[in-house]
Design a protein around this motif. Structure first.
Motif, mmCIF file in Angstrom:
data_model
loop_
_atom_site.group_PDB
_atom_site.id
_atom_site.type_symbol
_atom_site.label_atom_id
_atom_site.label_comp_id
_atom_site.label_asym_id
_atom_site.label_seq_id
_atom_site.Cartn_x
_atom_site.Cartn_y
_atom_site.Cartn_z
ATOM 1 N N LEU A 144 0.847 -1.189 0.000
ATOM 2 C CA LEU A 144 0.000 0.000 0.000
ATOM 3 C C LEU A 144 0.887 1.245 0.000
ATOM 4 O O LEU A 144 0.631 2.212 -0.729
ATOM 5 C CB LEU A 144 -0.935 0.001 1.220
ATOM 6 C CG LEU A 144 -1.990 1.116 1.187
ATOM 7 C CD1 LEU A 144 -3.056 0.812 0.137
ATOM 8 C CD2 LEU A 144 -2.639 1.310 2.542
ATOM 9 N N MET A 145 1.934 1.186 0.797
ATOM 10 C CA MET A 145 2.848 2.335 0.858
ATOM 11 C C MET A 145 3.534 2.559 -0.485
ATOM 12 O O MET A 145 3.714 3.704 -0.904
ATOM 13 C CB MET A 145 3.873 2.114 1.988
ATOM 14 C CG MET A 145 4.586 3.360 2.423
ATOM 15 S SD MET A 145 3.568 4.854 2.501
ATOM 16 C CE MET A 145 2.848 4.692 4.127
ATOM 17 N N GLN A 146 3.900 1.463 -1.177
ATOM 18 C CA GLN A 146 4.507 1.616 -2.516
ATOM 19 C C GLN A 146 3.551 2.329 -3.462
ATOM 20 O O GLN A 146 3.942 3.196 -4.234
ATOM 21 C CB GLN A 146 4.834 0.239 -3.114
ATOM 22 C CG GLN A 146 6.121 -0.374 -2.600
ATOM 23 C CD GLN A 146 6.286 -1.836 -3.044
ATOM 24 O OE1 GLN A 146 5.632 -2.291 -3.988
ATOM 25 N NE2 GLN A 146 7.144 -2.567 -2.368
ATOM 26 N N ALA A 147 2.287 1.948 -3.388
ATOM 27 C CA ALA A 147 1.281 2.570 -4.264
ATOM 28 C C ALA A 147 1.125 4.050 -3.927
ATOM 29 O O ALA A 147 1.035 4.897 -4.821
ATOM 30 C CB ALA A 147 -0.058 1.844 -4.119
ATOM 31 N N ILE A 148 1.122 4.357 -2.634
ATOM 32 C CA ILE A 148 0.962 5.750 -2.201
ATOM 33 C C ILE A 148 2.176 6.576 -2.626
ATOM 34 O O ILE A 148 2.050 7.713 -3.079
ATOM 35 C CB ILE A 148 0.747 5.815 -0.671
ATOM 36 C CG1 ILE A 148 -0.625 5.210 -0.315
ATOM 37 C CG2 ILE A 148 0.858 7.243 -0.162
ATOM 38 C CD1 ILE A 148 -0.864 5.020 1.177
ATOM 39 N N GLU A 149 3.351 5.976 -2.515
ATOM 40 C CA GLU A 149 4.555 6.707 -2.934
ATOM 41 C C GLU A 149 4.562 6.934 -4.437
ATOM 42 O O GLU A 149 4.934 8.008 -4.911
ATOM 43 C CB GLU A 149 5.817 5.955 -2.475
ATOM 44 C CG GLU A 149 6.083 6.222 -1.001
ATOM 45 C CD GLU A 149 7.214 5.392 -0.404
ATOM 46 O OE1 GLU A 149 7.779 4.535 -1.119
ATOM 47 O OE2 GLU A 149 7.506 5.594 0.788
ATOM 48 N N ALA A 150 4.103 5.945 -5.192
ATOM 49 C CA ALA A 150 4.003 6.118 -6.651
ATOM 50 C C ALA A 150 3.015 7.233 -6.964
ATOM 51 O O ALA A 150 3.269 8.093 -7.819
ATOM 52 C CB ALA A 150 3.572 4.806 -7.307
ATOM 53 N N PHE A 151 1.909 7.235 -6.248
ATOM 54 C CA PHE A 151 0.891 8.280 -6.433
ATOM 55 C C PHE A 151 1.502 9.661 -6.186
ATOM 56 O O PHE A 151 1.245 10.609 -6.936
ATOM 57 C CB PHE A 151 -0.276 8.030 -5.467
ATOM 58 C CG PHE A 151 -1.274 9.143 -5.400
ATOM 59 C CD1 PHE A 151 -2.303 9.225 -6.332
ATOM 60 C CD2 PHE A 151 -1.192 10.116 -4.409
ATOM 61 C CE1 PHE A 151 -3.226 10.259 -6.275
ATOM 62 C CE2 PHE A 151 -2.108 11.149 -4.344
ATOM 63 C CZ PHE A 151 -3.128 11.224 -5.283
ATOM 64 N N GLY A 152 2.318 9.752 -5.138
ATOM 65 C CA GLY A 152 2.932 11.026 -4.783
ATOM 66 C C GLY A 152 3.815 11.588 -5.894
ATOM 67 O O GLY A 152 4.016 12.796 -5.981
ATOM 68 N N GLY A 153 4.331 10.711 -6.744
ATOM 69 C CA GLY A 153 5.203 11.151 -7.825
ATOM 70 C C GLY A 153 4.472 11.438 -9.126
ATOM 71 O O GLY A 153 5.084 11.853 -10.110
ATOM 72 N N ARG A 154 3.177 11.212 -9.140
ATOM 73 C CA ARG A 154 2.424 11.420 -10.385
ATOM 74 C C ARG A 154 2.128 12.905 -10.594
ATOM 75 O O ARG A 154 1.837 13.632 -9.643
ATOM 76 C CB ARG A 154 1.095 10.658 -10.340
ATOM 77 C CG ARG A 154 1.226 9.149 -10.120
ATOM 78 C CD ARG A 154 1.469 8.395 -11.385
ATOM 79 N NE ARG A 154 1.671 6.965 -11.101
ATOM 80 C CZ ARG A 154 0.677 6.052 -11.076
ATOM 81 N NH1 ARG A 154 -0.568 6.428 -11.332
ATOM 82 N NH2 ARG A 154 0.944 4.784 -10.827
ATOM 83 N N ASP A 155 2.139 13.296 -11.846
ATOM 84 C CA ASP A 155 1.817 14.678 -12.218
ATOM 85 C C ASP A 155 0.362 14.689 -12.696
ATOM 86 O O ASP A 155 0.063 14.262 -13.803
ATOM 87 C CB ASP A 155 2.776 15.138 -13.327
ATOM 88 C CG ASP A 155 2.487 16.552 -13.792
ATOM 89 O OD1 ASP A 155 1.783 17.281 -13.052
ATOM 90 O OD2 ASP A 155 2.964 16.920 -14.871
ATOM 91 N N ARG A 156 -0.528 15.133 -11.837
ATOM 92 C CA ARG A 156 -1.961 15.109 -12.182
ATOM 93 C C ARG A 156 -2.330 16.430 -12.830
ATOM 94 O O ARG A 156 -2.297 17.475 -12.202
ATOM 95 C CB ARG A 156 -2.789 14.864 -10.919
ATOM 96 C CG ARG A 156 -2.380 13.603 -10.203
ATOM 97 C CD ARG A 156 -3.290 13.315 -9.043
ATOM 98 N NE ARG A 156 -4.550 12.712 -9.478
ATOM 99 C CZ ARG A 156 -5.639 12.647 -8.710
ATOM 100 N NH1 ARG A 156 -5.643 13.208 -7.514
ATOM 101 N NH2 ARG A 156 -6.731 12.054 -9.155
ATOM 102 N N ARG A 157 -2.700 16.371 -14.081
ATOM 103 C CA ARG A 157 -2.952 17.611 -14.816
ATOM 104 C C ARG A 157 -4.432 17.909 -15.009
ATOM 105 O O ARG A 157 -4.800 19.020 -15.329
ATOM 106 C CB ARG A 157 -2.226 17.559 -16.164
ATOM 107 C CG ARG A 157 -0.714 17.713 -16.020
ATOM 108 C CD ARG A 157 -0.014 17.831 -17.344
ATOM 109 N NE ARG A 157 -0.054 16.590 -18.107
ATOM 110 C CZ ARG A 157 0.745 15.520 -17.896
ATOM 111 N NH1 ARG A 157 1.693 15.606 -16.982
ATOM 112 N NH2 ARG A 157 0.635 14.440 -18.613
ATOM 113 N N PHE A 158 -5.274 16.917 -14.860
ATOM 114 C CA PHE A 158 -6.726 17.121 -15.020
ATOM 115 C C PHE A 158 -7.075 17.856 -16.308
ATOM 116 O O PHE A 158 -7.973 18.697 -16.330
ATOM 117 C CB PHE A 158 -7.302 17.864 -13.799
ATOM 118 C CG PHE A 158 -7.127 17.102 -12.508
ATOM 119 C CD1 PHE A 158 -7.971 16.052 -12.185
ATOM 120 C CD2 PHE A 158 -6.105 17.433 -11.630
ATOM 121 C CE1 PHE A 158 -7.803 15.327 -11.002
ATOM 122 C CE2 PHE A 158 -5.931 16.724 -10.443
ATOM 123 C CZ PHE A 158 -6.794 15.668 -10.135
#
Ligand code: IPE
Ligand code: IPE
Ligand code: MG
Length: 241
Positions: free
Chosen positions: A224-238
């Protein structure tokens, strides 16, 4: 808020994590066990991951427990899954101790009456909990959810309470099972499948996805933490730049 520990930066937590708890059957098969053993193990993983998510400060979590398509499975397996859910529902202290607020989403009207009563009881018992809001999707299908919402809108128009021109994304969202909740910003699917399987299809419009080959019974807090860390690195542009 917990820290990532890497570079001292603040870990950006998703507000709402949705999980497709998949791979129980294959986990059992690899061990030459019946599928029911995989579901039992998966149910333990669910409790463990929900507890952990609550502890690290996740505000909303939605887990896929049984889809509108899962009725296609052998009756024995359906009974087994319903019994596991029944055991969980009976053991209300599971979530009371955790301060988790529970909600069941899906068409619950087809469930056995005793389970519907347990669901109402557990939702009421946890209604004042201030920790994570946990949605458990049972007989849930994203298309079915949208159909139900559209039916409600049509009934309101027919009753003269709503004009067709009043219907917009907000009015429809407000009639989904997840009304009032933020959309999931991170959707996790283990077990090596790369599809939504009719999960949160409206709400996932701008979700980030994290896939993994881990089978659900093997899923640990570190994943779960790996997924959250990956999420933290995503560039969400909407859709912006
Ligand atoms: C997920 O595991 C549990 C439910 C769908 C209820 P599966 O039972 O789908 O496991 P696999 O995909 O067969 O391995
Ligand atoms: C999705 O998994 C439903 C749940 C996890 C409850 P499935 O195993 O039913 O999905 P498919 O059949 O692989 O798409
Ligand atoms: Mg599966």
């Amino acid at each position: 808020m917990s820290k990532s520990g890497k570079g001292g930066g603040e870990l950006r937590l998703p507000q709402h994590i949705a999980i497709i708890m998949d791979g129980n059957g294959r986990w059992a098969k690899r061990r030459l066990l019946p599928r029911s053993a995989g579901h039992r193990s998966g149910a333990k993983t669910f409790q463990n991951i929900a507890r952990y998510a609550n502890q690290i400060g996740i505000r909303y979590m939605t887990v896929y427990a049984f889809s509108t398509e899962n009725w296609k499975r052998p009756q024995e397996e359906i009974d087994n899954l319903m019994n596991l859910l029944r055991d969980y529902l009976k053991d209300a202290k599971n979530f009371q101790a955790e301060n988790i607020q529970m909600q069941f989403i899906g068409d619950l009207t087809v469930l056995p009456a005793d389970m519907q009563a347990l669901i109402r009881r557990d939702e009421a018992l946890s209604a004042d909990a201030t920790g994570m809001h946990l949605n458990i999707a049972v007989n849930y299908g994203g298309r079915d959810e949208i159909v139900q919402a559209v039916r409600r809108l049509a009934a309101e128009v027919k009753a003269g309470a709503l004009e067709p021109s009043d219907i917009d994304q907000e009015t429809l969202s407000a009639r989904l099972y997840t009304a009032g909740q933020p959309d999931p910003d991170l959707i996790i699917r283990p077990s090596g499948e790369y599809r939504l399987s009719n999960y949160l299809i409206w709400q996932s419009a701008y979700a980030e996805f994290w896939f993994s080959d881990i089978l659900w019974p093997d899923f640990k807090p570190k994943h779960l933490m790996q997924a959250i860390e990956a999420f933290g690195g995503r560039d969400r542009r909407f859709g912006g730049v």
